[in-house]
Design a protein around this motif. Sequence first.
Motif, mmCIF file in Angstrom:
data_model
loop_
_atom_site.group_PDB
_atom_site.id
_atom_site.type_symbol
_atom_site.label_atom_id
_atom_site.label_comp_id
_atom_site.label_asym_id
_atom_site.label_seq_id
_atom_site.Cartn_x
_atom_site.Cartn_y
_atom_site.Cartn_z
ATOM 1 N N HIS A 50 0.807 -1.214 0.000
ATOM 2 C CA HIS A 50 0.000 0.000 0.000
ATOM 3 C C HIS A 50 0.840 1.265 0.000
ATOM 4 N N ASP A 51 2.023 1.220 0.572
ATOM 5 C CA ASP A 51 2.868 2.414 0.658
ATOM 6 C C ASP A 51 3.861 2.512 -0.495
ATOM 7 N N LEU A 52 3.750 1.643 -1.481
ATOM 8 C CA LEU A 52 4.672 1.685 -2.616
ATOM 9 C C LEU A 52 4.469 2.989 -3.383
ATOM 10 N N ASP A 53 5.553 3.717 -3.628
ATOM 11 C CA ASP A 53 5.460 5.043 -4.224
ATOM 12 C C ASP A 53 5.471 5.022 -5.749
ATOM 13 N N MET A 54 5.444 3.852 -6.356
ATOM 14 C CA MET A 54 5.415 3.731 -7.809
ATOM 15 C C MET A 54 4.340 2.733 -8.228
ATOM 16 N N THR A 55 3.918 2.820 -9.477
ATOM 17 C CA THR A 55 2.984 1.847 -10.032
ATOM 18 C C THR A 55 3.747 0.595 -10.423
ATOM 19 N N LEU A 56 3.388 -0.538 -9.822
ATOM 20 C CA LEU A 56 4.071 -1.797 -10.099
ATOM 21 C C LEU A 56 3.481 -2.426 -11.356
ATOM 22 N N VAL A 57 4.276 -2.479 -12.422
ATOM 23 C CA VAL A 57 3.773 -2.983 -13.701
ATOM 24 C C VAL A 57 4.644 -4.121 -14.208
ATOM 25 N N ALA A 58 4.007 -5.080 -14.847
ATOM 26 C CA ALA A 58 4.708 -6.142 -15.567
ATOM 27 C C ALA A 58 4.550 -5.882 -17.054
ATOM 28 N N VAL A 59 5.584 -6.166 -17.812
ATOM 29 C CA VAL A 59 5.548 -5.967 -19.260
ATOM 30 C C VAL A 59 6.042 -7.243 -19.925
ATOM 31 N N ASP A 60 5.311 -7.686 -20.938
ATOM 32 C CA ASP A 60 5.713 -8.893 -21.659
ATOM 33 C C ASP A 60 4.973 -8.931 -22.987
ATOM 34 N N GLY A 61 5.346 -9.878 -23.812
ATOM 35 C CA GLY A 61 4.693 -10.063 -25.096
ATOM 36 C C GLY A 61 4.194 -11.482 -25.245
ATOM 37 N N THR A 62 3.150 -11.648 -26.049
ATOM 38 C CA THR A 62 2.624 -12.984 -26.312
ATOM 39 C C THR A 62 2.287 -13.099 -27.794
ATOM 40 N N LEU A 63 2.489 -14.279 -28.344
ATOM 41 C CA LEU A 63 2.249 -14.508 -29.765
ATOM 42 C C LEU A 63 0.801 -14.914 -30.024
ATOM 43 N N ILE A 64 0.274 -14.429 -31.129
ATOM 44 C CA ILE A 64 -1.054 -14.818 -31.602
ATOM 45 C C ILE A 64 -0.863 -15.397 -32.997
ATOM 46 N N GLU B 27 13.236 -9.389 0.677
ATOM 47 C CA GLU B 27 12.151 -10.358 0.481
ATOM 48 C C GLU B 27 10.936 -9.706 -0.172
ATOM 49 N N LEU B 28 10.746 -8.380 -0.009
ATOM 50 C CA LEU B 28 9.653 -7.689 -0.670
ATOM 51 C C LEU B 28 9.933 -7.562 -2.165
ATOM 52 N N ILE B 29 11.185 -7.341 -2.531
ATOM 53 C CA ILE B 29 11.565 -7.316 -3.945
ATOM 54 C C ILE B 29 11.226 -8.648 -4.602
ATOM 55 N N MET B 30 11.569 -9.747 -3.918
ATOM 56 C CA MET B 30 11.276 -11.072 -4.460
ATOM 57 C C MET B 30 9.776 -11.323 -4.557
ATOM 58 N N LEU B 31 9.029 -10.810 -3.596
ATOM 59 C CA LEU B 31 7.576 -10.972 -3.637
ATOM 60 C C LEU B 31 6.983 -10.239 -4.833
ATOM 61 N N MET B 32 7.506 -9.058 -5.120
ATOM 62 C CA MET B 32 7.048 -8.310 -6.295
ATOM 63 C C MET B 32 7.322 -9.082 -7.573
ATOM 64 N N TYR B 33 8.524 -9.667 -7.670
ATOM 65 C CA TYR B 33 8.830 -10.428 -8.882
ATOM 66 C C TYR B 33 7.922 -11.662 -8.994
ATOM 67 N N ARG B 34 7.586 -12.244 -7.872
ATOM 68 C CA ARG B 34 6.680 -13.393 -7.889
ATOM 69 C C ARG B 34 5.325 -13.017 -8.498
ATOM 70 N N TYR B 35 4.848 -11.804 -8.192
ATOM 71 C CA TYR B 35 3.561 -11.362 -8.717
ATOM 72 C C TYR B 35 3.633 -11.000 -10.194
ATOM 73 N N ARG B 36 4.834 -10.997 -10.788
ATOM 74 C CA ARG B 36 4.928 -10.775 -12.234
ATOM 75 C C ARG B 36 4.151 -11.822 -13.013
ATOM 76 N N TRP B 37 3.953 -12.987 -12.380
ATOM 77 C CA TRP B 37 3.239 -14.074 -13.044
ATOM 78 C C TRP B 37 1.787 -13.698 -13.376
ATOM 79 N N GLN B 38 1.269 -12.629 -12.765
ATOM 80 C CA GLN B 38 -0.098 -12.200 -13.050
ATOM 81 C C GLN B 38 -0.297 -11.879 -14.529
ATOM 82 N N ILE B 39 0.723 -11.373 -15.192
ATOM 83 C CA ILE B 39 0.574 -11.056 -16.602
ATOM 84 C C ILE B 39 0.460 -12.328 -17.439
ATOM 85 N N GLU B 40 1.118 -13.404 -17.017
ATOM 86 C CA GLU B 40 1.001 -14.677 -17.728
ATOM 87 C C GLU B 40 -0.401 -15.251 -17.558
#
Length: 307
Positions: free
Chosen positions: A22-36, A213-226
């Motif tokens: 909640h106190d994160l001062d930036m928008t946490l975004v994941a970026v990736d590409g997928t083939l169609i 450990e919070l950095i690692m938790l953020m990277y774990r949530y990158r899976w949301q884009i998949e």
Amino acid sequence: MTPLINELAHDAYRLPFQDRFHDLDMTLVAVDGTLIKALPKMLWALWMDEDRRAAKMHLEFDILKGIPLEARVTDANTSEIAQLESLLSPGKLYCLDAGYRKYHFLNTILQQSSSFIVRLHNNASYELIQERALSETDRKAGIEFDRVVWLGSTSTHNKLSRPVRIIQLRYHDERTPSGLPRTTRPSSKKTCRTPSVRKTLLIVTDRMDLPAELIMLMYRYRWQIELFFRWFKCVLGCKHLLAHSENGVTLQVYCALIASLLIRLWTGRKPTKRTFEMICLYFQGWATLEELIEHIEQLKSKEQKQP
């Protein structure tokens, strides 16, 4: 259509993630590409050869809201780094996989007043500046070290304008039950492979102020884009193209993203297959508006009961 997507995204609120974000001062975004996959006659959709064509959707995804923010459609051979570089904006914490690890590109993110969390290969070169102390929480999370470094070899130090931080995590492959031996299987070269259960994950970030450990938790949530890509293709059915031109495919992609955002705003949660089916039944006349609203209200009550 981009202004409409931005307006809908602005109205969405965060999903019930852990309070620590909640106190994160930036928008946490994941970026990736997928083939169609595209038809051979779609000449603009360059990919492997004349018979194997594909379009690529480049997506920027708000992790904490669970919604798409920006999308572009190109041929499959277009560089994902080049596309993201043209979309960079300040105030974002980009969570990226190893395909975006180009050091000069990471420096471009810093120049845009944004930050990054990127996966590195385990053999990445760096020069140690400081060994940071690990907290008990970090150790319990499986973190092996937290270091401030100059990233890259001596010849590539100038590609990043400042020292960064690398964190290594030890984890176990969840696909193998704990305590059970792996069974070997023959590869295509008639050899046997026995992958190790114990693996490591190496992450680089410029954020020096956040716990490891919070950095690692953020990277774990990158899976949301998949997971969103699976929803996009398998539930919305966008792997089946309704048009063959680049503009037509782009329109289909934007319509699907707008539909996802509208469902998200109406239900107050990430779209599910059952909700999409219920909406389809309503438009087909197989379900009444009262039944659809009752379904939505049940979803909201379940959301409120979750801790």
